[in-house]
Design an enzyme around this catalytic site. Structure first.
Site, PDB file in Angstrom:
ATOM      1  N   GLY A 185      49.773 -13.902  78.633  1.00  0.00           N
ATOM      2  CA  GLY A 185      51.210 -13.779  78.867  1.00  0.00           C
ATOM      3  C   GLY A 185      51.517 -12.457  79.535  1.00  0.00           C
ATOM      4  CD  GLN A 203      53.334  -6.781  79.983  1.00  0.00           C
ATOM      5  OE1 GLN A 203      53.581  -7.972  79.799  1.00  0.00           O
ATOM      6  NE2 GLN A 203      52.187  -6.227  79.629  1.00  0.00           N
ATOM      7  CG  LEU A 235      47.902  -7.937  80.209  1.00  0.00           C
ATOM      8  CD1 LEU A 235      48.375  -8.787  81.381  1.00  0.00           C
ATOM      9  CD2 LEU A 235      46.390  -8.029  80.053  1.00  0.00           C
ATOM     10  CG  HIS A 253      52.940  -9.729  72.997  1.00  0.00           C
ATOM     11  ND1 HIS A 253      51.998  -8.925  72.387  1.00  0.00           N
ATOM     12  CD2 HIS A 253      53.075  -9.234  74.250  1.00  0.00           C
ATOM     13  CE1 HIS A 253      51.602  -7.990  73.237  1.00  0.00           C
ATOM     14  NE2 HIS A 253      52.236  -8.161  74.390  1.00  0.00           N
ATOM     15  CD  GLU A 254      54.073 -11.766  77.051  1.00  0.00           C
ATOM     16  OE1 GLU A 254      54.608 -10.841  77.702  1.00  0.00           O
ATOM     17  OE2 GLU A 254      52.873 -11.749  76.745  1.00  0.00           O
ATOM     18  CG  HIS A 293      56.347  -6.893  76.860  1.00  0.00           C
ATOM     19  ND1 HIS A 293      56.001  -5.581  77.005  1.00  0.00           N
ATOM     20  CD2 HIS A 293      55.189  -7.559  76.616  1.00  0.00           C
ATOM     21  CE1 HIS A 293      54.684  -5.447  76.845  1.00  0.00           C
ATOM     22  NE2 HIS A 293      54.170  -6.636  76.597  1.00  0.00           N
TER      23      HIS A 293
HETATM   24 ZN   LIG Z   1      52.246  -7.096  76.207  1.00  0.00          ZN
END
Ligand SMILES: [Zn+2]
Length: 235
Positions: free
Chosen positions: A106, A111, A154, A196-197, A200
Site C-alpha cells: 500500500g 508518501q 516505505l 495504515h494508509e 498516512h
Molecule cells: Zn506507510
C-alpha cells in the site's frame, strides 16, 4: 524643499508598501488558487508529470519530507477525479508501490509528496490480490479483535514495529466510475492496510501507534542492493 522631500519619500514608501502587498497577495493566490479551482498545484503537477515510473518515496528521516508526511491531506474535488492528471497520479502510485525496490502492499499520496486523500491498497481479500486506488478514502468505523501485528512503512525504512489494529473496518471513498460516495466492510490483513494508509492521510505514521519499533536487518539488506543502484535518491 524639506517638506517636498518628505512628501516624496512618504509617497515612495506608500508605493513600495503597496507593491509588497500586491506581491504577497499574488503569492498566496498562486498557492490557494488550484485548490479553489479544483486543480492540482504546480508542485503536485510536477510530481505527477515526472518522466519516471518510480517516484521518490518520502523518508521520515528527512526534515522536509517529514513535514509533508505529517500534514493531513485534503480531499480531491470530484471533478478532478476524471482528469488526466488524476489518472496519471494513480498509475504513478501503482508503479511505485509495485516496483521491486519498494515492494509494498500500500502507499498513500503524501508518501510521494502530494497531500491529497488518495491511497493504494493491495486487496488480499480479493481473487488475484489486486492493487486498487481509493479517492477521498476514510475509515468510518472499526471493530473486532485488536491484534498487535508486525508492520513496516516505505517512508520509515528499514524499521518494523508491532502495531495494534482492529480486525475489521468500514471504509468509504468516492467511486471513480459513478463519482458517488460508497462504503464497504473489510476484514483481515487488508483491513490493516486500510488503517495504515488512512493514518498516512491524517498525517499519522504507524510508529505513533506501535508498541515497539525495531530495525529490520532483513529489510535493510534488501534495500542496500537497490540503494547502491540509486533507487532511493530524490531526482
Ligand atoms: Zn506507510
Amino acid at each position: 524643499m524639506a517638506t517636498d522631500n518628505a512628501t516624496q519619500s512618504e509617497a515612495i514608501r506608500s508605493t513600495t508598501r503597496l507593491l509588497w502587498i500586491v506581491v504577497a497577495v499574488m503569492a498566496v493566490f498562486s498557492v490557494v488558487a488550484p485548490f479553489v479551482k479544483g486543480r492540482f498545484t504546480p508542485a503536485e503537477a510536477a510530481i505527477i508529470h515526472s518522466p519516471d515510473t518510480l517516484l521518490y518515496v518520502l523518508d521520515i528521516n528527512e526534515r522536509s519530507d517529514s513535514s509533508i508526511l505529517r500534514t493531513p491531506s485534503a480531499d480531491i474535488p470530484v471533478r478532478l477525479l476524471r482528469s488526466e492528471d488524476y489518472s496519471l497520479l494513480c498509475s504513478k502510485m501503482l508503479s511505485t508501490v509495485k516496483h521491486p525496490s519498494q515492494d509494498g502492499v500500500g502507499i498513500a499520496a503524501p508518501q510521494i509528496g502530494i497531500d491529497r486523500r488518495v491511497a493504494v491498497v493491495q486487496r488480499f481479500d480479493k481473487q488475484g490480490e489486486p492493487f486498487e486506488v481509493y479517492a477521498n478514502v476514510r475509515i468510518d468505523s472499526l471493530w473486532g479483535e485488536v491484534t498487535h501485528g508486525p508492520e513496516g512503512c516505505l517512508s520509515v525504512p528499514p524499521m518494523r514495529g508491532l502495531v495494534p489494529r482492529f480486525s475489521s473496518v468500514k471504509v468509504s471513498y468516492t467511486d471513480i466510475s459513478t463519482l458517488k460516495r460508497v462504503s464497504e466492510e473489510v476484514s483481515g490483513y487488508t483491513a490493516i492496510i486500510f488503517q495504515h494508509e488512512c493514518d498516512h492521510l491524517d498525517g499519522r505514521l504507524y510508529t505513533d501507534r506501535a508498541d515497539t519499533v525495531f530495525t529490520s536487518m532483513e529489510w535493510a539488506a534488501e534495500r542496500a542492493h537497490f540503494d547502491s543502484l540509486g533507487f532511493y535518491r530524490r531526482k
